[in-house]
Design an enzyme around this catalytic site. Structure first.
Site, PDB file in Angstrom:
ATOM      1  N   ASP A  80      36.502 -17.503  -4.762  1.00 27.26           N
ATOM      2  CA  ASP A  80      37.825 -16.922  -4.511  1.00 27.26           C
ATOM      3  C   ASP A  80      38.961 -17.650  -5.212  1.00 27.26           C
ATOM      4  O   ASP A  80      39.923 -17.033  -5.648  1.00 27.26           O
ATOM      5  CB  ASP A  80      38.109 -16.864  -3.006  1.00 27.26           C
ATOM      6  N   ASP A  83      37.742 -23.385  -5.065  1.00 26.75           N
ATOM      7  CA  ASP A  83      36.589 -23.920  -4.352  1.00 26.75           C
ATOM      8  C   ASP A  83      35.318 -23.191  -4.788  1.00 26.75           C
ATOM      9  O   ASP A  83      35.326 -22.424  -5.744  1.00 26.75           O
ATOM     10  CB  ASP A  83      36.806 -23.787  -2.837  1.00 26.75           C
ATOM     11  N   TYR A 231      40.565 -17.688   5.611  1.00 28.37           N
ATOM     12  CA  TYR A 231      40.909 -16.271   5.469  1.00 28.37           C
ATOM     13  C   TYR A 231      40.824 -15.570   6.812  1.00 28.37           C
ATOM     14  O   TYR A 231      40.098 -14.598   6.979  1.00 28.37           O
ATOM     15  CB  TYR A 231      40.011 -15.593   4.423  1.00 28.37           C
ATOM     16  N   GLU A 467      46.939 -24.041  -7.082  1.00 31.14           N
ATOM     17  CA  GLU A 467      45.605 -23.423  -7.009  1.00 31.14           C
ATOM     18  C   GLU A 467      45.669 -21.969  -7.470  1.00 31.14           C
ATOM     19  O   GLU A 467      46.491 -21.193  -6.982  1.00 31.14           O
ATOM     20  CB  GLU A 467      45.053 -23.480  -5.585  1.00 31.14           C
TER      21      GLU A 467
END
Length: 490
Positions: A80, A83, A231, A467
């Site tokens: 995603d 990571d 999430y 990120e």
């Protein structure tokens, strides 16, 4: 011989206009280049066995046994963000938005159409596997997120548990199921004219997943605790039921989906659009019928969509959207650019629908035209590409000045080619905490972005700003396709 005065005046005008252009940043915007890079980014996020034509060559095969913990094949799909976990909820939203970009802007994608379709298919091939366990299971994630976040490892070196997560009739997840149905249905439209058999498979799976979402209702984060705080489903699941049904209506024209939408009572007001909250996106999608097809049955959705835009526009009396001093929409402190790209996509797309029907609307005494929405979307994209107080492009690899220390494991660690031996879980943190630029360029990645005062620190540990994520990039593909089609390379 002295030059005539008119020569000096003309030279002054030319020089002044050149300085003005450079100062405004317009001369540096190459939307076609940014578009190609925004799609290329997805290659850097691939999980599984990589194809021979992989262009981001510092990545290698990874997670080739995903799913084995549950005796199922769940290889492939996308990581995603920075990571090494595969979260089904944001992956499905990413796939939906990539598909919508192709559906609305396919003609403007030009030479990038095939690459965009490939990016969609990398997602849907995985989502078909995830839906293969229905009616008893919809797989919604691979990889223990807490163990993963305690390591700093290349995906190629992962040795953390690849735990498999799923929802079921007794542990429901209408939100992740509704989004998965949306992704499969939208992709079915994308492939309809180029691969009919694949399109039919996607649509068949979308219907099954939507039935599962409707029949077994509940929030997936109540059933799968491991997804929080990463999430969590903060907005509940009604928006995904609306979203999934809206995409199936678009893909099938089956009136039963409209009846279901009308029975939902999904009337929550919205001033955001994201992987978690789909109300605004569904209303824009449905409003197309009112504007483009002139079907009054859908007028209520048009009104709701326009209420959303009145909450976004800076000069609207009902605006609830903050803007930075440099003009960037500012919604939330963590990965704010995800909201900017998603909302900009809706601005561009609704403007397209408005232009096709010569439609305007009002926010109080403010007249809103298609150009009002387009200009705001363009301003947001231009800001991301470098037209901002910091003069930095928030897209990696675009222009000379971009973030060099992004919060991304694969980008920040040496590649397998340059460092073939294993880099362990804790050993990798020396690279996270280093001040050196990342050795591998994740071309096209749009990072989380600046703070509310336009400030940005190029720091790997500033994950809220540095990120990248698939769901930041997916919506900007459509925006850039529109701009590349209108303005080309600047």
């Amino acid at each position: 011989m002295e030059s005539p005065p008119s020569f000096h005046f003309c030279f002054f005008l030319f020089f002044f206009s050149l300085v003005l252009t450079l100062w405004s940043g317009e001369a540096n915007q190459n939307y076609s280049d940014a578009l190609a890079k925004s799609i290329l980014f997805f290659e850097g996020q691939r999980s599984g066995k990589l194809p021979a034509d992989q262009k981001i060559s510092w990545r290698s095969n990874s997670a080739l046994a995903d799913g084995s913990a549950a005796n199922v094949d769940l290889t492939g799909g996308y990581y995603d963000a920075g990571d090494n976990v595969k979260f089904g909820f944001p992956m499905a939203f990413t796939t939906t938005m990539l598909s919508w970009s192709i559906i609305e802007y396919g003609k403007r994608l030009g030479s990038q159409t095939a690459a965009a379709r490939t990016a969609v298919r990398w997602g849907t091939d995985y989502l078909l596997k995830a839906a293969g366990g229905l009616p008893n299971r919809l797989y919604v994630g691979v990889g223990d997120p807490n163990a993963d976040h305690n390591c700093w490892e290349r995906p190629e070196d992962m040795d953390t548990p690849r735990t498999v997560y799923w929802v079921s009739p007794t542990a429901p997840g209408s939100d992740v199921a509704g989004e998965t149905a949306a992704a499969l249905a939208a992709a079915a439209i994308v492939f309809r004219s180029v691969d009919g058999n694949y399109s039919n498979r996607l649509l068949s799976a979308a219907k099954k997943v939507m039935t599962f979402a409707q029949t077994y209702q509940g929030k997936y984060s109540d059933s799968v605790g491991a997804v929080c705080p990463f999430y969590c489903s903060y907005s509940g699941f009604k928006d995904e039921l609306l979203w999934g049904a809206s995409w199936l209506l678009r893909a099938t024209n089956d009136i039963s989906y409209l009846n279901y939408i009308n029975s939902l009572g999904a009337n929550d007001q919205a001033d955001i659009f994201s992987w978690d909250n789909k109300f605004a996106g569904a209303r824009v999608l449905l409003a197309r019928k009112a504007l483009v097809d002139k079907d009054k049955t859908y007028d209520a959705f048009r009104v709701q969509a326009e209420d959303f835009f009145c909450r976004i526009l800076p000069n609207s009396p009902s605006s609830s959207t903050q803007y930075t001093p440099g003009g960037l929409m500012y919604k939330l402190s963590s990965s704010n650019l995800q909201y900017v790209t998603s909302i900009s996509f809706l601005l561009s797309t609704y403007a397209k629908f408005m232009a096709s029907s010569s439609h305007n609307f009002n926010c109080g005494n403010l007249l809103v035209t298609s150009n009002t929405l387009r200009n705001l979307a363009k301003k947001q994209v231009d800001y991301i590409l470098g037209q901002n107080p910091s003069k930095i492009s928030y897209m990696v690899g675009y222009s000379a000045n971009f973030p060099k220390r992004i919060h991304h494991r694969g980008s920040s660690l040496p590649s397998k080619a340059s460092h073939p031996s294993h880099i362990g879980c804790q050993e990798g943190f020396q690279y996270l905490n280093s001040n050196n630029p990342n050795p591998n360029i994740l071309t096209g990645a749009v990072v989380g972005g600046p703070d509310q005062n336009d400030g940005y620190s190029d720091d790997r540990n500033n994950y809220a700003g540095s990120e990248p994520a698939t769901y930041i990039n997916a919506p900007i593909v459509g925006c850039l396709a529109y701009l590349a089609g209108s303005y080309g390379s600047g």
